[in-house]
Design an enzyme around this catalytic site. Structure first.
Site, PDB file in Angstrom:
ATOM      1  N   LYS A 162      53.385  43.777 107.424  1.00  0.00           N
ATOM      2  CA  LYS A 162      54.143  43.181 106.299  1.00  0.00           C
ATOM      3  C   LYS A 162      55.446  43.945 106.056  1.00  0.00           C
ATOM      4  CE  LYS A 162      50.999  43.576 103.056  1.00  0.00           C
ATOM      5  NZ  LYS A 162      49.869  44.285 103.672  1.00  0.00           N
ATOM      6  N   ARG A 218      50.522  59.437 105.896  1.00  0.00           N
ATOM      7  CA  ARG A 218      50.104  59.014 104.566  1.00  0.00           C
ATOM      8  C   ARG A 218      48.620  59.312 104.353  1.00  0.00           C
ATOM      9  NH1 ARG A 218      52.244  52.954 103.843  1.00  0.00           N
ATOM     10  NH2 ARG A 218      50.162  52.740 102.937  1.00  0.00           N
ATOM     11  N   ARG A 266      40.179  50.018 102.627  1.00  0.00           N
ATOM     12  CA  ARG A 266      41.251  49.116 102.186  1.00  0.00           C
ATOM     13  C   ARG A 266      41.034  47.702 102.734  1.00  0.00           C
ATOM     14  NH1 ARG A 266      46.458  51.975 104.093  1.00  0.00           N
ATOM     15  NH2 ARG A 266      47.593  50.465 102.835  1.00  0.00           N
ATOM     16  N   ARG A 314      47.752  41.136  94.850  1.00  0.00           N
ATOM     17  CA  ARG A 314      46.619  41.546  95.689  1.00  0.00           C
ATOM     18  C   ARG A 314      45.307  41.009  95.124  1.00  0.00           C
ATOM     19  NH1 ARG A 314      49.054  46.449  98.217  1.00  0.00           N
ATOM     20  NH2 ARG A 314      47.736  47.202  99.911  1.00  0.00           N
ATOM     21  N   ARG A 331      49.518  54.419 115.458  1.00  0.00           N
ATOM     22  CA  ARG A 331      50.623  54.803 114.578  1.00  0.00           C
ATOM     23  C   ARG A 331      50.462  56.254 114.114  1.00  0.00           C
ATOM     24  NH1 ARG A 331      51.021  50.660 110.574  1.00  0.00           N
ATOM     25  NH2 ARG A 331      49.677  51.812 109.140  1.00  0.00           N
TER      26      ARG A 331
HETATM   27  P1  AMP Z   1      50.323  49.417 100.363  1.00  0.00           P
HETATM   28  O1  AMP Z   1      51.420  50.312 100.745  1.00  0.00           O
HETATM   29  O2  AMP Z   1      50.800  48.051  99.950  1.00  0.00           O
HETATM   30  O3  AMP Z   1      49.247  49.336 101.381  1.00  0.00           O
HETATM   31  O4  AMP Z   1      49.662  50.003  99.040  1.00  0.00           O
HETATM   32  C1  AMP Z   1      49.164  51.270  99.008  1.00  0.00           C
HETATM   33  C2  AMP Z   1      48.210  51.404  97.857  1.00  0.00           C
HETATM   34  O5  AMP Z   1      48.882  51.166  96.629  1.00  0.00           O
HETATM   35  C3  AMP Z   1      47.079  50.445  97.881  1.00  0.00           C
HETATM   36  O6  AMP Z   1      45.991  50.891  98.677  1.00  0.00           O
HETATM   37  C4  AMP Z   1      46.690  50.404  96.423  1.00  0.00           C
HETATM   38  O7  AMP Z   1      45.944  51.528  96.057  1.00  0.00           O
HETATM   39  C5  AMP Z   1      48.020  50.509  95.748  1.00  0.00           C
HETATM   40  N1  AMP Z   1      48.607  49.188  95.531  1.00  0.00           N
HETATM   41  C6  AMP Z   1      49.701  48.677  96.081  1.00  0.00           C
HETATM   42  N2  AMP Z   1      49.935  47.454  95.644  1.00  0.00           N
HETATM   43  C7  AMP Z   1      48.931  47.166  94.817  1.00  0.00           C
HETATM   44  C8  AMP Z   1      48.610  46.045  94.072  1.00  0.00           C
HETATM   45  N3  AMP Z   1      49.336  44.927  94.094  1.00  0.00           N
HETATM   46  N4  AMP Z   1      47.506  46.071  93.310  1.00  0.00           N
HETATM   47  C9  AMP Z   1      46.760  47.141  93.211  1.00  0.00           C
HETATM   48  N5  AMP Z   1      47.008  48.255  93.914  1.00  0.00           N
HETATM   49  C10 AMP Z   1      48.087  48.265  94.714  1.00  0.00           C
END
Ligand code: AMP
Length: 340
Positions: free
Chosen positions: A13, A139, A150, A88, A127
């Site tokens: 994404k 990360r 996740r 999400r 990665r």
């Molecule tokens: P991402 O980089 O989008 O994978 O997000 C990393 C982490 O941020 C996720 O595993 C969640 O813990 C938190 N996070 C990001 N976006 C959301 C969201 N829309 N709702 C809830 N938690 C989020």
């Protein structure tokens, strides 16, 4: 363009969002990036989110909805945006619908990057190995263990959004297992398709509005025409009784005149022949006069003509009456002459 990129963690994404930013000149709004920035800046939200994120769980809905609402109000989002990692959950999607409605903004499409989970784990491993080889920090949530968690939360909480947006007819699914270039091309293709569909809709709407305007104009003209037609009918129907009346009057006048003339002729004790001639002439002239008003009333001429033939009848009656009267007078004259 206002888009949502939907897909499990590691589906690509972020990479595709960056390309869309360059292509369409819109901003990428990633809740993951914002939360990481908040964690780094140790803001109250960052402190709240830090441990949740590290565990691979989701940050509470109200927190992310608040962040997105503020971000959408920034001037750079006015030109369009790509939401990456938000919504999400279904409650987040519902909150977003309300936000966009309140801001009077329309979502153009939701692009789902579909990938298979086994391949995702392999991708993450590659990665992590590459980053470590470059000496970059990995990360905390970018490990195969956290990724599994996740992915589980994606399946249970985020996947229902596929149904949610397909119901709204906003969902466009792209095969995320292709190369980055191929995925970009496919996204471009589907977006071009919805853009041309939108353009067609706009043209069709404009055409419909134009034809509606024309139709309402035509109705207006039709009303005028029918009202003038109706007034024409009214004139015609008004002329009919007038003509009838005229014919009646003519009929009466002809009969009256004929009777008068006959009476006169009878009174004058004129000889039979003279009386006959006078009566004939009177009837003729009355009938001729009776014809005139009939020709004045143009349309109902046929009806008006009828009474003109009736004075002829009257004339006949008058003729018969005058014949009798003249006969009597002639007899009287003969008698008197005999006496004399
Ligand atoms: P991402 O980089 O989008 O994978 O997000 C990393 C982490 O941020 C996720 O595993 C969640 O813990 C938190 N996070 C990001 N976006 C959301 C969201 N829309 N709702 C809830 N938690 C989020």
């Amino acid at each position: 363009m206002r888009l949502i990129l939907l897909g499990p963690p590691g589906a690509g994404k972020g990479t595709q969002a960056l390309r869309l930013v360059q292509r369409y000149g819109i901003v990428q709004l990633s809740t993951g990036d914002m939360l990481r920035a908040a964690v780094k800046a140790e803001t109250p939200i960052g402190l709240k989110a830090k441990d949740i994120m590290a565990s691979g769980a989701l940050v509470p809905d109200d927190v992310v909805v608040g962040i997105i609402s503020d971000r959408l109000d920034q001037p750079d989002a006015a030109n369009g945006f790509i939401l990456d990692g938000f919504p999400r959950t279904v409650p987040q999607a519902e909150a977003l619908d309300l936000l966009l409605k309140a801001k009077q903004v329309k979502l153009d499409a939701v692009i789902e990057l579909r990938v298979n989970e086994g391949a995702l784990l392999a991708r993450v491993e590659t990665r992590v190995a590459e980053m470590q080889a470059r000496g970059e920090a990995v990360r905390a949530d970018d490990t195969p263990e956290v990724l599994s968690k996740r992915l589980a939360s994606y399946r249970s909480q985020t996947e229902p959004l596929i149904h949610y947006y397909s119901e709204q007819r906003k969902l466009l699914t792209v095969d995320g297992m292709m190369t980055i270039e191929e995925v970009t091309k496919e996204i471009d293709r589907v977006l071009a398709a919805i853009r041309s569909a939108d353009a067609k809709k706009t043209v069709a709407k404009a055409a419909a509005a134009k034809s509606a305007r024309r139709a309402s104009k035509a109705v207006g003209k039709g009303r005028k025409a029918s009202s003038s037609k109706a007034s024409g009918k009214a004139t015609e129907s008004a002329a009919k009784p007038a003509a009838k009346k005229a014919a009646k009057v003519t009929k009466k006048a002809a009969a009256k005149k004929a009777a008068k003339v006959t009476k006169k002729a009878a009174k004058s004790k004129a000889p039979k022949k003279v009386a006959k001639q006078t009566t004939k002439a009177a009837a003729k002239s009355t009938a001729a006069k009776a014809k005139k008003p009939a020709s004045k009333a143009k349309k109902p001429a046929a009806k008006a003509k009828k009474p003109a033939s009736k004075p002829g009848k009257a004339a006949k009656v008058a003729k018969a009456t005058s014949r009798k009267a003249a006969g009597k007078t002639a007899k009287k004259v003969t008698k008197r002459r005999a006496k004399v």
